[in-house]
Design a protein around this motif. Structure first.
Motif, PDB file in Angstrom:
ATOM      1  N   ARG A   1       0.772  -1.082  -0.049  1.00 29.37           N
ATOM      2  CA  ARG A   1      -0.024  -0.184   0.016  1.00 29.37           C
ATOM      3  C   ARG A   1       0.922   1.224   0.071  1.00 29.37           C
ATOM      4  N   TYR A   2       0.463   2.285  -0.821  1.00 27.85           N
ATOM      5  CA  TYR A   2       1.542   3.433  -0.919  1.00 27.85           C
ATOM      6  C   TYR A   2       0.436   4.792  -0.627  1.00 27.85           C
ATOM      7  N   PRO A   3       0.590   5.284   0.491  1.00 27.21           N
ATOM      8  CA  PRO A   3      -0.340   6.387   0.771  1.00 27.21           C
ATOM      9  C   PRO A   3       0.167   7.554   0.081  1.00 27.21           C
ATOM     10  N   GLY A   4      -0.874   8.680  -0.174  1.00 30.69           N
ATOM     11  CA  GLY A   4      -0.519  10.009  -0.500  1.00 30.69           C
ATOM     12  C   GLY A   4      -0.670  10.902   0.695  1.00 30.69           C
ATOM     13  N   GLU A   5      -0.333  12.180   0.175  1.00 26.09           N
ATOM     14  CA  GLU A   5      -0.153  13.240   1.010  1.00 26.09           C
ATOM     15  C   GLU A   5      -1.414  13.137   2.005  1.00 26.09           C
ATOM     16  N   PRO A   6      -0.931  13.265   3.483  1.00 24.42           N
ATOM     17  CA  PRO A   6      -2.256  13.280   4.409  1.00 24.42           C
ATOM     18  C   PRO A   6      -2.962  14.693   4.655  1.00 24.42           C
ATOM     19  N   VAL A   7      -4.094  14.715   4.801  1.00 22.45           N
ATOM     20  CA  VAL A   7      -4.636  16.017   5.052  1.00 22.45           C
ATOM     21  C   VAL A   7      -5.559  15.924   6.384  1.00 22.45           C
ATOM     22  N   CYS A   8      -5.259  16.729   7.123  1.00 20.48           N
ATOM     23  CA  CYS A   8      -5.757  17.001   8.565  1.00 20.48           C
ATOM     24  C   CYS A   8      -6.991  17.817   8.404  1.00 20.48           C
ATOM     25  N   VAL A   9      -8.188  16.914   8.895  1.00 19.17           N
ATOM     26  CA  VAL A   9      -9.380  17.442   9.146  1.00 19.17           C
ATOM     27  C   VAL A   9      -9.833  17.322  10.283  1.00 19.17           C
ATOM     28  N   PRO A  10     -10.175  18.599  11.035  1.00 21.14           N
ATOM     29  CA  PRO A  10     -10.303  18.950  12.433  1.00 21.14           C
ATOM     30  C   PRO A  10     -11.706  18.760  12.774  1.00 21.14           C
ATOM     31  N   LEU A  11     -12.012  18.431  14.009  1.00 25.31           N
ATOM     32  CA  LEU A  11     -13.232  18.233  14.309  1.00 25.31           C
ATOM     33  C   LEU A  11     -14.180  19.389  14.203  1.00 25.31           C
ATOM     34  N   PRO A  12     -15.440  19.510  13.984  1.00 23.65           N
ATOM     35  CA  PRO A  12     -16.077  20.719  14.100  1.00 23.65           C
ATOM     36  C   PRO A  12     -15.808  21.721  15.286  1.00 23.65           C
ATOM     37  N   ASP A  13     -15.779  22.903  15.332  1.00 25.97           N
ATOM     38  CA  ASP A  13     -15.594  23.600  16.664  1.00 25.97           C
ATOM     39  C   ASP A  13     -16.236  22.968  17.849  1.00 25.97           C
ATOM     40  N   ARG A  14     -17.559  22.755  17.828  1.00 28.75           N
ATOM     41  CA  ARG A  14     -18.462  22.324  19.122  1.00 28.75           C
ATOM     42  C   ARG A  14     -17.674  21.054  19.606  1.00 28.75           C
ATOM     43  N   ALA A  15     -17.246  20.197  18.902  1.00 31.22           N
ATOM     44  CA  ALA A  15     -16.517  18.987  19.354  1.00 31.22           C
ATOM     45  C   ALA A  15     -15.364  19.045  19.874  1.00 31.22           C
ATOM     46  N   ARG A  16     -14.635  20.082  19.285  1.00 36.29           N
ATOM     47  CA  ARG A  16     -13.061  20.052  19.786  1.00 36.29           C
ATOM     48  C   ARG A  16     -12.850  20.260  21.293  1.00 36.29           C
ATOM     49  N   ASN A  17     -13.787  21.011  21.917  1.00 34.34           N
ATOM     50  CA  ASN A  17     -13.861  21.404  23.408  1.00 34.34           C
ATOM     51  C   ASN A  17     -13.661  19.900  24.148  1.00 34.34           C
ATOM     52  N   GLU A  18     -14.161  18.938  23.514  1.00 36.04           N
ATOM     53  CA  GLU A  18     -14.089  17.603  24.339  1.00 36.04           C
ATOM     54  C   GLU A  18     -12.788  16.732  23.925  1.00 36.04           C
ATOM     55  N   GLY A  19     -12.208  17.100  22.991  1.00 37.91           N
ATOM     56  CA  GLY A  19     -11.209  15.887  22.361  1.00 37.91           C
ATOM     57  C   GLY A  19      -9.692  16.046  23.111  1.00 37.91           C
ATOM     58  N   SER A  20      -8.753  15.880  22.627  1.00 34.47           N
ATOM     59  CA  SER A  20      -7.545  15.872  23.302  1.00 34.47           C
ATOM     60  C   SER A  20      -7.215  16.787  24.136  1.00 34.47           C
ATOM     61  N   GLU A  21      -6.199  16.756  24.954  1.00 38.56           N
ATOM     62  CA  GLU A  21      -5.702  17.600  25.874  1.00 38.56           C
ATOM     63  C   GLU A  21      -5.638  19.182  25.141  1.00 38.56           C
ATOM     64  N   SER A  22      -4.625  18.881  23.981  1.00 44.13           N
ATOM     65  CA  SER A  22      -4.301  20.307  23.361  1.00 44.13           C
ATOM     66  C   SER A  22      -5.310  20.606  22.177  1.00 44.13           C
ATOM     67  N   ASN A  23      -6.276  19.636  21.905  1.00 43.21           N
ATOM     68  CA  ASN A  23      -7.165  19.912  20.944  1.00 43.21           C
ATOM     69  C   ASN A  23      -6.729  19.840  19.426  1.00 43.21           C
ATOM     70  N   GLU A  24      -5.319  20.250  19.438  1.00 44.14           N
ATOM     71  CA  GLU A  24      -4.602  20.303  18.018  1.00 44.14           C
ATOM     72  C   GLU A  24      -4.874  19.076  17.300  1.00 44.14           C
ATOM     73  N   ASP A  25      -4.841  17.730  17.787  1.00 40.61           N
ATOM     74  CA  ASP A  25      -4.932  16.499  17.046  1.00 40.61           C
ATOM     75  C   ASP A  25      -6.341  16.081  17.109  1.00 40.61           C
ATOM     76  N   ALA A  26      -7.288  16.807  17.699  1.00 46.97           N
ATOM     77  CA  ALA A  26      -9.033  16.270  17.621  1.00 46.97           C
ATOM     78  C   ALA A  26      -9.210  16.429  16.296  1.00 46.97           C
ATOM     79  N   GLY A  27      -9.431  15.222  15.528  1.00 53.07           N
ATOM     80  CA  GLY A  27      -9.732  15.248  14.338  1.00 53.07           C
ATOM     81  C   GLY A  27      -9.384  13.888  13.413  1.00 53.07           C
ATOM     82  N   VAL A  28      -9.191  13.953  12.466  1.00 52.65           N
ATOM     83  CA  VAL A  28      -9.155  12.853  11.341  1.00 52.65           C
ATOM     84  C   VAL A  28      -8.004  13.096  10.441  1.00 52.65           C
TER      85      VAL A  28
END
Length: 145
Positions: free
Chosen positions: A71-98
């Motif tokens: 398997r050969y992956p292409g360039e990754p793209v960060c997609v954050p959680l919507p603003d309302r869901a970010r407050n419950e994510g990880s400690e920094s929320n920077e990595d809250a998403g996919v």
């Protein structure tokens, strides 16, 4: 890092070979960030094609890797959680998403869209395409307004 006298200091962040690095641009473009998502290769000399996705913590230098044979992956793209869901994510929320990556399955001569949890780098989902999709160097995600 730019210093007060105009000099620049170079700091090696990882021994892992990285290409096409991405950050969570929506919240960290032009400011400090902790996580970088990138494609990489098993061969640290650079003699093979991109074979893995890499999550680098620039503070600790630790990496998390997604890789599958053939398997050969292409360039990754960060997609954050919507603003309302970010407050419950990880400690920094920077990595809250996919992280999304369009990849090539060389064994089955097909492509797939891979969805990884940005914090754990564990696979959340995969959408198979019954034919190969041509590689593109850059990925893009547009949120439906």
């Amino acid at each position: 890092m730019a210093l007060a006298d105009g000099r620049v200091e170079v700091v090696r962040l990882s021994d892992e070979p990285l290409e096409m690095p991405r950050i969570a641009y929506d919240r960290h473009n032009g400011s400090a960030y902790r996580y970088v998502y990138s494609v990489g290769a098993r061969d640290r000399r650079g003699d093979d094609f991109v074979t893995r996705l890499v999550r680098l913590d620039v503070v600790t230098g630790t990496t998390r890797i997604w890789s599958e044979p053939g398997r050969y992956p292409g360039e990754p793209v960060c997609v954050p959680l919507p603003d309302r869901a970010r407050n419950e994510g990880s400690e920094s929320n920077e990595d809250a998403g996919v992280v999304l990556s369009l990849g090539l399955d060389s064994t089955n001569q097909s492509s797939f869209l891979l969805v990884l949890d940005a914090a754990t780098f564990g696979e959340l989902a995969r959408a198979e395409v019954p034919h190969p999709v041509p590689f593109d160097f850059h990925g893009l995600f547009l949120r439906d307004a």
